[in-house]
Structure formats: structure tokens, C-alpha cells
Motif scaffolding. Structure first.
Motif, PDB file in Angstrom:
ATOM      1  N   ALA A  52       2.145  -1.177 -17.427  1.00 39.90           N
ATOM      2  CA  ALA A  52       1.233  -0.141 -16.930  1.00 39.90           C
ATOM      3  C   ALA A  52       1.471   0.141 -15.455  1.00 39.90           C
ATOM      4  N   HIS A  53       1.774  -0.906 -14.695  1.00 42.69           N
ATOM      5  CA  HIS A  53       2.032  -0.733 -13.262  1.00 42.69           C
ATOM      6  C   HIS A  53       3.287   0.113 -13.037  1.00 42.69           C
ATOM      7  N   ILE A  54       4.364  -0.200 -13.787  1.00 41.19           N
ATOM      8  CA  ILE A  54       5.592   0.581 -13.650  1.00 41.19           C
ATOM      9  C   ILE A  54       5.361   2.018 -14.103  1.00 41.19           C
ATOM     10  N   LEU A  55       4.599   2.177 -15.166  1.00 43.66           N
ATOM     11  CA  LEU A  55       4.269   3.514 -15.660  1.00 43.66           C
ATOM     12  C   LEU A  55       3.550   4.329 -14.597  1.00 43.66           C
ATOM     13  N   ASP A  56       2.601   3.684 -13.922  1.00 44.56           N
ATOM     14  CA  ASP A  56       1.821   4.373 -12.891  1.00 44.56           C
ATOM     15  C   ASP A  56       2.673   4.715 -11.670  1.00 44.56           C
ATOM     16  N   LYS A  57       3.549   3.794 -11.293  1.00 42.91           N
ATOM     17  CA  LYS A  57       4.328   3.985 -10.065  1.00 42.91           C
ATOM     18  C   LYS A  57       5.574   4.849 -10.258  1.00 42.91           C
ATOM     19  N   LEU A  58       6.218   4.703 -11.425  1.00 43.46           N
ATOM     20  CA  LEU A  58       7.522   5.334 -11.603  1.00 43.46           C
ATOM     21  C   LEU A  58       7.577   6.336 -12.755  1.00 43.46           C
ATOM     22  N   GLY A  59       6.784   6.133 -13.785  1.00 43.93           N
ATOM     23  CA  GLY A  59       6.787   7.068 -14.895  1.00 43.93           C
ATOM     24  C   GLY A  59       7.134   6.422 -16.216  1.00 43.93           C
ATOM     25  N   LYS A  60       6.964   7.197 -17.303  1.00 42.71           N
ATOM     26  CA  LYS A  60       7.136   6.678 -18.652  1.00 42.71           C
ATOM     27  C   LYS A  60       8.582   6.276 -18.944  1.00 42.71           C
TER      28      LYS A  60
END
Length: 257
Positions: A52-60
Motif C-alpha cells: 500500500a505504501h509503494i502504491l501510494d508513493k509510486l503507483g499501481k
């Protein structure tokens, strides 16, 4: 969960005082089985809040790439990992034990097997003691006697108790995640009080393409110790194809727009 009961038939039997459970995949439900198992695979390799953190910071797309880099690509590594994932699912679905940690998250390399006990699960009680489940997991398209002997040797190691390394590993991970009560309880039995035989159970889990019941039955008949035994066989006749489809589904799901 892997919802094993949803796609497998089940037969239970007693071998002396021990339990033998045989699960056979329903060929008509294998598409659903792939979906169920694929849905839990990412969580065995990485925590949901990390994704979820990577999704929020960088995208799907980046979050999907992160998961894919954690997945093994070799057939042997994939086979072993799916065996452990199914065994963990069996523990969660059919017993009162709690998996201490999902150990595949801490692999040194995605193609390498981890050392130590394959399964270490715990069941605390209201009196402040705990039962331990030590398990060995094997995944084979065609199971033979040698594999059973390897699993039994590992279960008998350290006088049938979990290895100190496995106990420390699980306790450390629980402490880091904030589950200090369970971490403290494991520390108590690792560092202060020796785990008693009557606190132990063993699991021999075989994920196979052939029927493992004859070999598991003979092993349980031959076992002379005092620790309660669970023999579990989960058969998918299309063993290798099933594994390939699970990982293909994980990758495809991650890459969906």
C-alpha cells in the motif's frame, strides 16, 4: 485464505492415535482453486501495508513490479513455496494454531529455500502456556519414500522440538510487528523453560501429484514417539500445471490496469 475445503474432497482416518487427513482437488474446481490460492500468494511474500505504501508513493504499476520481484521463477522454488503456502493455509483453516509469521517474506533470495522448521505455529491458552506445532512440508509431482524419510528426520531433530533458530526467528518477527505478548511467551519457552513433549504436535504436509496416503500411513504406523502427529496429504493430479497457473494468475492480477 486458500479455502482448501472449497475445492478439495476430504477423507480422515486414524493411524494408532494419530490423524491422517487426505485432500484431493476436484478437477471441476481447479480454476477456482487457482484463484483462491493466487489471492493469498502476495501476502506470503510481502506485507499488505508495504504494498500500500509503494502504491501510494509510486503507483499501481510499481507496486505490482515490487510483488513480482519477490516471486520465485524456478519450478523447484515455486513448487516448494506453494507447498508451504498451502500448509500454512491448512493450519489456519483446520486447526486452532496460529502461524507465528509468514516466513517467505524473509527469504534471502527468491530462489532460495529458508533454513529452519518449515512450519512453526502456536496455540496459547488462558493459563499462560502454549502448544507448539512443528511442521515439515514437501511438494512433489510424484512423492516417494525418500521424501517421507527426509521429513520424518527433520521432525525428529532437536528431540522433536522446534529448533532454537526457528523459535528466535519467529519471536523476533512477532516483536518487530508489535505482538510482544506472543513474542514474550515464545521467549519464555526458548530461554527459560524447556518445551515439554506434551506441549508439542507434529505436522507432515505433503502437496503431491500422486496419492500420498500409503506412504503417510506407513510413516505414522512406524512412529514410536509420544508427540501427537498430523499427516496431511493434498493431491492435485496436475501438480506442476497447477503451480504454473497460480503464479501466472498472481502476475496477471498485479498487471491489471
Amino acid at each position: 485464505m486458500a479455502k482448501i475445503a472449497e475445492w478439495c474432497g476430504r477423507t480422515d482416518s486414524k493411524i494408532k492415535t494419530h490423524s491422517l487427513a487426505y485432500f484431493e482437488a476436484d478437477a471441476a474446481k481447479l480454476t477456482s482453486a487457482v484463484t483462491y490460492v493466487a489471492s493469498v500468494v502476495p501476502g506470503h511474500y510481502t506485507a499488505a501495508n508495504r504494498v500500500a505504501h509503494i502504491l501510494d508513493k509510486l503507483g499501481k504499476a510499481e507496486a505490482a513490479d515490487y510483488i513480482i520481484t519477490k516471486l520465485p521463477t524456478g519450478p523447484r522454488s515455486r513448487s516448494g513455496d506453494i507447498g508451504e503456502i498451502l500448509a500454512s493455509g491448512w493450519v489456519s483453516e483446520f486447526t486452532g494454531y496460529k502461524m507465528g509469521v509468514l516466513k517467505l517474506r524473509w527469504k534471502d533470495h527468491r530462489e532460495m529455500a529458508m533454513r529452519g522448521d518449515d512450519i512453526l505455529a502456536v496455540r496459547p491458552d488462558a493459563e499462560g502456556t502454549v502448544r507448539f506445532l512443528k511442521g515439515e512440508v514437501k511438494s512433489r509431482a510424484s512423492l516417494g519414500q525418500k521424501t517421507i524419510e527426509e521429513a520424518r528426520k527433520a521432525l525428529l531433530g532437536n528431540d522433536g522440538r522446534p529448533t532454537p533458530h526457528a523459535l528466535a526467528f519467529v519471536s523476533d518477527r512477532l516483536f518487530e510487528s508489535g505482538d510482544t505478548d506472543l513474542s514474550d511467551l515464545i521467549d519464555k519457552y526458548q530461554l527459560k523453560e524447556r518445551i515439554k513433549v506434551d506441549q508439542m504436535s507434529h505436522l507432515m504436509f505433503m502437496f503431491t501429484g500422486n496419492n500420498p496416503c500409503k506412504l503417510l500411513s506407513a510413516d505414522l504406523e512406524a512412529y514410536k514417539g509420544r508427540i501427537p502427529q498430523f499427516g496431511v496429504g493434498l493431491r492435485v493430479s496436475s501438480h506442476q500445471d497447477f503451480i504454473k497457473k497460480i503464479f501466472a494468475k498472481v502476475v496477471a492480477d498485479g498487471q491489471q490496469p
